[in-house]
Motif scaffolding. Structure first.
Motif, PDB file in Angstrom:
ATOM      1  N   ALA A 106       0.832  -1.209   0.000  1.00  0.00           N
ATOM      2  CA  ALA A 106       0.000   0.000   0.000  1.00  0.00           C
ATOM      3  C   ALA A 106       0.868   1.261   0.000  1.00  0.00           C
ATOM      4  O   ALA A 106       0.617   2.218  -0.741  1.00  0.00           O
ATOM      5  CB  ALA A 106      -0.927  -0.016   1.213  1.00  0.00           C
ATOM      6  N   GLN A 107       1.915   1.286   0.816  1.00  0.00           N
ATOM      7  CA  GLN A 107       2.826   2.440   0.831  1.00  0.00           C
ATOM      8  C   GLN A 107       3.569   2.583  -0.498  1.00  0.00           C
ATOM      9  O   GLN A 107       3.812   3.692  -0.989  1.00  0.00           O
ATOM     10  CB  GLN A 107       3.830   2.292   1.973  1.00  0.00           C
ATOM     11  N   PHE A 108       3.912   1.455  -1.098  1.00  0.00           N
ATOM     12  CA  PHE A 108       4.575   1.485  -2.401  1.00  0.00           C
ATOM     13  C   PHE A 108       3.657   2.121  -3.444  1.00  0.00           C
ATOM     14  O   PHE A 108       4.079   2.976  -4.241  1.00  0.00           O
ATOM     15  CB  PHE A 108       4.960   0.061  -2.803  1.00  0.00           C
ATOM     16  N   LEU A 109       2.370   1.724  -3.464  1.00  0.00           N
ATOM     17  CA  LEU A 109       1.425   2.296  -4.430  1.00  0.00           C
ATOM     18  C   LEU A 109       1.203   3.781  -4.174  1.00  0.00           C
ATOM     19  O   LEU A 109       1.034   4.577  -5.115  1.00  0.00           O
ATOM     20  CB  LEU A 109       0.089   1.546  -4.362  1.00  0.00           C
ATOM     21  N   ALA A 110       1.205   4.170  -2.897  1.00  0.00           N
ATOM     22  CA  ALA A 110       1.019   5.590  -2.575  1.00  0.00           C
ATOM     23  C   ALA A 110       2.164   6.434  -3.123  1.00  0.00           C
ATOM     24  O   ALA A 110       1.969   7.584  -3.525  1.00  0.00           O
ATOM     25  CB  ALA A 110       0.910   5.750  -1.057  1.00  0.00           C
ATOM     26  N   GLU A 111       3.346   5.873  -3.167  1.00  0.00           N
ATOM     27  CA  GLU A 111       4.522   6.620  -3.652  1.00  0.00           C
ATOM     28  C   GLU A 111       4.712   6.487  -5.152  1.00  0.00           C
ATOM     29  O   GLU A 111       5.405   7.307  -5.771  1.00  0.00           O
ATOM     30  CB  GLU A 111       5.779   6.105  -2.926  1.00  0.00           C
ATOM     31  N   HIS A 112       4.092   5.475  -5.773  1.00  0.00           N
ATOM     32  CA  HIS A 112       4.274   5.242  -7.219  1.00  0.00           C
ATOM     33  C   HIS A 112       2.923   4.900  -7.843  1.00  0.00           C
ATOM     34  O   HIS A 112       2.729   3.801  -8.387  1.00  0.00           O
ATOM     35  CB  HIS A 112       5.273   4.106  -7.455  1.00  0.00           C
ATOM     36  N   ASP A 113       1.973   5.830  -7.782  1.00  0.00           N
ATOM     37  CA  ASP A 113       0.633   5.552  -8.306  1.00  0.00           C
ATOM     38  C   ASP A 113       0.600   5.429  -9.826  1.00  0.00           C
ATOM     39  O   ASP A 113      -0.370   4.949 -10.411  1.00  0.00           O
ATOM     40  CB  ASP A 113      -0.354   6.622  -7.844  1.00  0.00           C
ATOM     41  N   SER A 114       1.676   5.809 -10.495  1.00  0.00           N
ATOM     42  CA  SER A 114       1.703   5.746 -11.954  1.00  0.00           C
ATOM     43  C   SER A 114       1.757   4.309 -12.476  1.00  0.00           C
ATOM     44  O   SER A 114       1.449   4.064 -13.655  1.00  0.00           O
ATOM     45  CB  SER A 114       2.918   6.519 -12.488  1.00  0.00           C
ATOM     46  N   VAL A 115       2.141   3.362 -11.634  1.00  0.00           N
ATOM     47  CA  VAL A 115       2.258   1.977 -12.109  1.00  0.00           C
ATOM     48  C   VAL A 115       0.968   1.189 -11.906  1.00  0.00           C
ATOM     49  O   VAL A 115       0.894   0.024 -12.312  1.00  0.00           O
ATOM     50  CB  VAL A 115       3.410   1.254 -11.375  1.00  0.00           C
ATOM     51  N   MET A 116      -0.043   1.790 -11.294  1.00  0.00           N
ATOM     52  CA  MET A 116      -1.247   1.036 -10.937  1.00  0.00           C
ATOM     53  C   MET A 116      -1.966   0.491 -12.167  1.00  0.00           C
ATOM     54  O   MET A 116      -2.437  -0.644 -12.170  1.00  0.00           O
ATOM     55  CB  MET A 116      -2.196   1.922 -10.101  1.00  0.00           C
ATOM     56  N   GLU A 117      -2.062   1.304 -13.234  1.00  0.00           N
ATOM     57  CA  GLU A 117      -2.799   0.861 -14.417  1.00  0.00           C
ATOM     58  C   GLU A 117      -2.138  -0.352 -15.053  1.00  0.00           C
ATOM     59  O   GLU A 117      -2.807  -1.312 -15.441  1.00  0.00           O
ATOM     60  CB  GLU A 117      -2.896   2.002 -15.434  1.00  0.00           C
TER      61      GLU A 117
END
Length: 539
Positions: free
Chosen positions: A475-486
């Motif tokens: 979750a913390q990783f996604l918060a810092e790198h939301d560009s990779v979610m898609e």
């Protein structure tokens, strides 16, 4: 008029000659019977079959005697020869009758699959009494021999021997008592005077037990009768074990007890019912003592069993950061616990972080199968994720997670292997498929990415090291790198679409779970929710 030695010899010679013939017949019959007897003593031969083979011996004696009489080999010069011969036939006929009745009794209990009611020692003594009675009855009733002097002499001899052999008779009576009340039986695991072993045999003098070191210990029956005996096989084979373990005061008792119980359950040796349980036994200067109770039917292998559970305890404690204390002064204890407490909050060391980075970079985690397994993340991005992950060691037999459980983490196999099993229904029948996850592969990522329940049960197959990627770290990783979610959502949805038909067969997954895991937009929403949680954690 006093008879000369020659006359005396002539008088007793016919009896001696016939006695020699009787002895020769016994020896000849034994030589003929010995091969049959040896084959009948092999492994797997029941007691009833052995008794049936035993009937052959007296029958062969009778047949050999008849042949000797018919061929005129047997002496008939003395008038008493016929009388002694009739007594001889009568005795062996009675032996045949006793053996036939004994075989019938054994076969009845064997067919009913019930143990013979007479203990082995008393059983053998009873047969000896019957054989002796048959002998005395034959020579008295058929041979016209006055057995009164024999009985009188036997009474005097018995009294003399009774004083001389008090210890032997004590063992005999004690053995009869133990057999009658069935205190110990062959096959029982017993403990007496610090010695533990399986009862191998009992006789009129002693009881033989085999220890765990494969040594034989011979215990006099009177010693067993006069000392406290622990029978681990009664009233049933199940036995309670216990292991004492200490933990520091900084570890919550609930967490320690949970780890201890899970260690027993994952060991594969403890019974489910009664279930393992742990309790606090003492508060000491340097920590809290706990006792873990669990049940098995393998007390004979107690050291292996308790060692296996102890091995699992170490791994459980190690992964959860539970410290096993050792005696020390109060000041040293306080200083030590302060260091331990601070270390738990520290990020991985530089060397460990570098190793985490390399293992994640080389693993299949978040790789695009359609782009020749290229990673969706840059090295810098992977390094951010590695800061929140950690290595975890597991041992053979541990359960990583079970199918149908909620899951918010996934694992990368560094060394060792994890076996997976998936239970599903096909054509109305429940089936199970298995697979193995080897180093570099990822296990359990579907639940982390989609929020669906676990689709498989993971078992550790050998000494294994994993990288755990917990939900809060991801979750913390996604918060810092939301560009990779898609890209992550697209890759996960495509993988699940390929397996959609199979996923529908897994009972633990609802139709909505399968639909969500195959829908890219719904997976993105799940990842966005995790990212929001991660931002709160970062603060």
């Amino acid at each position: 008029m006093e008879e000369s030695p020659t006359q005396v010899l002539q008088t007793v010679m016919p009896s001696l000659q016939q006695g020699a013939w009787f002895l020769g017949i016994i020896l000849l019959t034994w030589l003929l019977f010995l091969p049959v007897w040896m084959r009948g003593r092999g492994k797997g031969v029941t007691e009833t079959r052995q008794s049936l083979l035993g009937i052959a011996y007296p029958v062969i004696v009778i047949v050999v005697t008849v042949v000797a009489v018919v061929t005129n080999l047997f002496p008939k010069d003395d008038p008493q020869d016929a009388t002694r011969l009739n007594a001889w036939f009568t005795f062996w006929a009675l032996i045949v009758l006793i053996k036939v009745l004994n075989t019938l009794a054994l076969s009845v209990f064997e067919r009913q699959q019930r143990p013979f009611p007479i203990p082995p020692l008393l059983y053998r003594l009873l047969l000896a009494v019957l054989y002796t009675t048959a002998f005395l009855g034959a020579i008295k009733l058929v041979g016209n021999v006055d057995i009164t002097p024999v009985l009188a002499t036997s009474a005097v001899l018995t009294m003399v021997l009774g004083f001389a052999l008090q210890g032997v008779l004590g063992n005999l009576l004690a053995g009869m008592s133990l057999s009658l009340v069935r205190t110990v039986e062959v096959g029982n695991l017993i403990g007496v005077d610090g010695v533990e072993g399986i009862v191998v045999n009992t006789n009129w003098r002693e009881t033989m037990i085999r220890t765990r070191d494969d040594d034989y210990v011979y215990i006099p029956n009177h010693f067993l009768a006069s000392h406290r005996v622990t029978n681990f096989s009664k009233p049933e084979q199940s036995h309670r074990h216990h292991i004492d373990v200490g933990a520091s005061y900084s570890d919550a008792p609930g967490e320690v007890i949970e780890a201890l119980v899970e260690a027993a359950q994952d060991s594969g040796v403890a019974h489910d019912k009664p279930s393992p349980r742990a309790v606090i036994t003492a508060y000491l200067d340097f920590g809290i003592n706990y006792r873990l109770y669990f049940w098995t039917n393998r007390y004979w292998q107690r050291y292996q069993v308790e060692g296996e559970v102890g091995r699992h305890i170490w791994y459980k404690f190690k992964r959860r950061g539970i410290e096993i204390p050792f005696p020390m002064s109060d000041k040293l204890l306080n200083d030590f616990m302060a260091v331990v407490y601070n270390q738990r909050k520290l990020p991985p060391s530089e060397g460990e972080s570098e190793r985490l980075l390399n293992e994640l970079r080389n693993s299949d985690f978040l790789k695009d199968p359609g782009a020749k397994e290229e990673s969706l993340l840059s090295d810098e991005t992977v390094g951010t994720l590695a800061k929140h992950c950690h290595f975890a060691r597991y041992t053979k037999g541990e359960t990583l997670f079970r199918q149908g459980e909620a899951g918010d983490s996934c694992y990368v196999v560094v060394s060792g292997s994890v076996s997976g099993s998936i239970t599903f229904k096909d054509g109305g029948r429940s089936q199970t498929t298995t697979f193995t996850t080897e180093p570099g592969k990822v296990f359990g990522e579907m639940s982390l990415l989609t929020g669906a329940p676990r689709t498989a049960t993971g078992k550790i197959e050998e000494e294994t090291e994993l990288i755990e990627i917990p939900g809060h770290a991801f979750a913390q990783f996604l918060a810092e790198h939301d560009s990779v979610m898609e890209q992550i959502a697209k890759t996960a949805a495509e993988r699940n679409k390929k397996n959609q038909e199979f996923l529908m067969k897994i009972e633990d997954l609802s139709a909505q779970d399968v639909e969500t895991s195959c829908d890219e937009h719904k997976v993105i929403n799940r990842l966005k929710h995790l990212a929001s949680w991660g931002k709160k954690l970062i603060g």
